[in-house]
Design a protein around this motif. Sequence first.
Motif, mmCIF file in Angstrom:
data_model
loop_
_atom_site.group_PDB
_atom_site.id
_atom_site.type_symbol
_atom_site.label_atom_id
_atom_site.label_comp_id
_atom_site.label_asym_id
_atom_site.label_seq_id
_atom_site.Cartn_x
_atom_site.Cartn_y
_atom_site.Cartn_z
ATOM 1 N N TYR A 176 -22.600 10.507 -9.753
ATOM 2 C CA TYR A 176 -22.666 11.050 -11.318
ATOM 3 C C TYR A 176 -24.000 11.962 -11.409
ATOM 4 C CZ TYR A 176 -19.339 7.670 -13.172
ATOM 5 O OH TYR A 176 -18.135 7.107 -13.645
ATOM 6 N N GLU A 201 -23.020 15.374 -9.929
ATOM 7 C CA GLU A 201 -22.154 16.142 -10.880
ATOM 8 C C GLU A 201 -23.038 16.673 -12.185
ATOM 9 O OE1 GLU A 201 -19.055 17.763 -13.096
ATOM 10 O OE2 GLU A 201 -19.344 17.240 -11.057
ATOM 11 N N ASN A 202 -23.825 15.781 -12.754
ATOM 12 C CA ASN A 202 -24.603 16.140 -13.679
ATOM 13 C C ASN A 202 -25.430 17.425 -13.314
ATOM 14 O OD1 ASN A 202 -23.901 14.496 -15.718
ATOM 15 N ND2 ASN A 202 -25.329 12.873 -15.121
ATOM 16 N N ASP A 246 -21.566 8.752 -19.947
ATOM 17 C CA ASP A 246 -21.085 9.860 -20.969
ATOM 18 C C ASP A 246 -21.512 9.264 -22.664
ATOM 19 O OD1 ASP A 246 -20.251 12.480 -20.500
ATOM 20 O OD2 ASP A 246 -18.618 11.736 -19.276
ATOM 21 N N ARG A 291 -24.932 26.190 -15.763
ATOM 22 C CA ARG A 291 -25.112 26.655 -17.274
ATOM 23 C C ARG A 291 -26.619 27.235 -17.040
ATOM 24 N NH1 ARG A 291 -23.682 25.760 -22.673
ATOM 25 N NH2 ARG A 291 -21.700 25.358 -21.683
ATOM 26 N N ARG A 321 -18.149 22.978 -7.614
ATOM 27 C CA ARG A 321 -17.625 21.958 -8.789
ATOM 28 C C ARG A 321 -16.250 21.990 -8.516
ATOM 29 N NH1 ARG A 321 -19.093 22.491 -14.668
ATOM 30 N NH2 ARG A 321 -18.190 20.418 -14.380
ATOM 31 N N VAL A 343 -23.417 20.648 -13.417
ATOM 32 C CA VAL A 343 -23.182 21.034 -14.666
ATOM 33 C C VAL A 343 -24.316 21.794 -15.145
ATOM 34 C CG1 VAL A 343 -23.112 20.193 -17.062
ATOM 35 C CG2 VAL A 343 -21.439 19.061 -15.315
ATOM 36 N N ALA A 367 -26.390 17.042 -19.471
ATOM 37 C CA ALA A 367 -24.944 17.326 -18.912
ATOM 38 C C ALA A 367 -24.004 16.719 -19.857
ATOM 39 C CB ALA A 367 -24.777 16.781 -17.595
ATOM 40 N N ALA A 368 -24.509 15.413 -20.474
ATOM 41 C CA ALA A 368 -23.570 14.557 -21.293
ATOM 42 C C ALA A 368 -23.532 15.253 -22.734
ATOM 43 C CB ALA A 368 -24.298 13.104 -21.490
ATOM 44 N N LEU A 396 -23.676 18.677 -23.115
ATOM 45 C CA LEU A 396 -22.539 19.780 -22.779
ATOM 46 C C LEU A 396 -21.122 19.265 -22.696
ATOM 47 C CD1 LEU A 396 -24.593 21.666 -20.082
ATOM 48 C CD2 LEU A 396 -23.783 22.588 -22.208
ATOM 49 N N ARG A 397 -20.922 18.151 -22.077
ATOM 50 C CA ARG A 397 -19.449 17.462 -22.279
ATOM 51 C C ARG A 397 -19.001 17.215 -23.439
ATOM 52 N NH1 ARG A 397 -21.196 15.476 -16.773
ATOM 53 N NH2 ARG A 397 -22.150 13.420 -17.878
ATOM 54 N N ALA A 398 -19.893 16.616 -24.431
ATOM 55 C CA ALA A 398 -19.846 16.172 -25.565
ATOM 56 C C ALA A 398 -19.213 17.402 -26.718
ATOM 57 C CB ALA A 398 -20.573 15.152 -25.991
#
Length: 533
Positions: A488, A491-492, A161, A499, A476, A495, A226-227, A229-231
Motif C-alpha cells: 500500500y 502504491e501511495n 482509503d 503527481r 503504475r 501516486v 494519495a488517499a 487524490l483517490r477520493a
Amino acid sequence: MTATPDASTHAVVVGSGIAGLTVALHALEHGCRVTLVTKDVLEHANTRYAQGGIAGVMFDDDRVDDHIRDTLVAGAGLSDPAAVGVLATEGPARIRELVDLGVAFDRGADGGFVKGLEAAHSYPRILHSGGDATGTAIEKALVARLRASRARVVEHAFLIDLVVQGGRVRGVELLVGDRAATDASPAVAGRREVVAADAVVLATGGAGELYAHSTNPAVATGDGIAAALRAGADVRDLEFFQFHPTVLAVGDSFLVSEAVRGEGATLVDGRGRRFAFDAHPDGELAPRDVVARAIAHQMDLQDGRPVFLDATHLHSGDPEARAAFLARRFPTIDRAVRERGLDWAREPIPVTPAAHYLMGGVTTDLVGRTTLPGLYAVGEVARTGVHGANRLASNSLLEGAVFGARAGDAIATDAASGGWPAPSASSSAPETDEAESGTAPAFTRAALQELLWECAGLVRDEAGLGHAASVIARWRDDARAPVAESEYENENLLVVAERLVAAARARRESVGAHFRSDAPALAEPSRQEAVAC
C-alpha cells in the motif's frame, strides 16, 4: 464563541504529530468524540524529529508584521498572504498554549525565553526546548495530554482509503496490525476495519520516502495525499519539495539543524573555503533552497564528495570548552555526531542535502477544510498557502499548532451548524505532455527514490522529468493489487510521485524550491516588496 456540537459528533484524526494532536485536543474541548489513528505508535511522528524550534513573535522588540514579511519573502511570492497573516498573528497564542501544556522552552538566566536565529528570519524569534530537542518536547507534552483524555487511540493502523458516500467523506478504511513496519521488519498483514466518522482529519505528514536521501522517518510515504487524490480532493504545489542543506554524510541521514548555522557555523569546501556567499549575499543564512543548491553545486565540483560544516569557532577557548558548549547547546546533534565517530569540536563534519519538507499537499481553506465535505487536512499533508514555494525555517511546527487548533474548532462549528461546507476549487491535475515511451527497470522502492532524486530533486529539467514520468507510468501499469502495508505504501508513493512530476513539468519557470536548469527564475519579492503583499 464557538457553537457546541452534538455530543455524538465523531471526528477521526489520522496522524499523531503536532497538527493531529492539536486538532484532537481542540475537538475534544468542544465536546466531540475523537478517534486518533496513527501508523506507528502515538509518539512516532515527524514532529519529534524537529530540532530547529518553533518561530513566533514572543518578544517585545519583534513584530508580527516582520514575521509576515519574512514568511512572504521566503515563499518567493507564492504564499497566501491571508494564511501567512493567520500564522503570524495567532502563533503567539498557540505557543503560550504549548507552554501551558508543559513544554519547557529554553530560558536564560533572567527567566526569559532564549532567542534563536535561523535562515531568512530578520529577527531571532526561534524558541527551542532542550537545545535541539524542540519537536520531542512538544510531542511528549501533547501525547501526555491526549492519553489523559477520553480520546480513543488506534496505533499501528494504516490508512487504506477514505470512505466517500453521497459526495462527502464518511469515515476511513484501515489496515490494523500488531506492529508497525520498520526498515528491518515489514508490517504484518493486519485486519481491515472501517471507522465511520462525521469528520475526518488528515494529519499524515509528508512524503520524504520519495527520495533516496531524506530526513523523514520511514513512515512518511504520502499516504494522506494519495488517499485524498483517490477520493477526488484538490491537491496542489507538489513540485515544491524543500531539501534541507545540512544532513550528516556519514551513516543514515541525520539532520543537522539550521540553528547550528544560526549560531555561526560555516560551510566550507574540501579546501576549507567558505563558498555559500558565492550563491547569495546572506551566505549560510540564505533561504534553504539556495543553500542546498549551493552545496549540491559544490559537491559536483568536488566529484560528489560532501562539503563540510565547520563549528570549530563557535566557542572561544580550547576544544574541551567548545565540546562542552556544543553538547549543551545541541545535545541531540552532538550525540549523533559522536556516535558516528566525528569530533565536531575539533574538525568540520561532512554534510549533504536531503529531502526534508513538502510545501504542497491537500488544498485547504483557513480552517483546514478541503474541497471534499467532511474532510480536513492539517500539517505537512495540507497545502494551507503559508509556505508558498519555500518554507521559512521553523514555521512548520507553528503551522501545525495554529491550523490544527483552527481545524479542531471548525469541526465543532460545522457540526453544530448541521452542515459540512467545503471551499470550491478546480481540479488540481496539471496538464502535461504525454510521457515518453520506452522501457522501465523493475520497480523497487529504492529505484523510485533514486529516480526522483536524480530527475525531480534539487535541480530539474524537462528531459529528466519526462523520463521520470515515463518510468513511473509503467510502474503504475505493472503495479500489483496491494495486500500488505508495504505494498500500500509503495502504491501511495507512486501516486504522489506521478503527481509531483506532472506538477514539476507543468511549472516551467524556476521559483523557490522548484529549480529548473532549463527555465528562467521568476523575480522573487524583496523584503520591502513583501510588506505590501
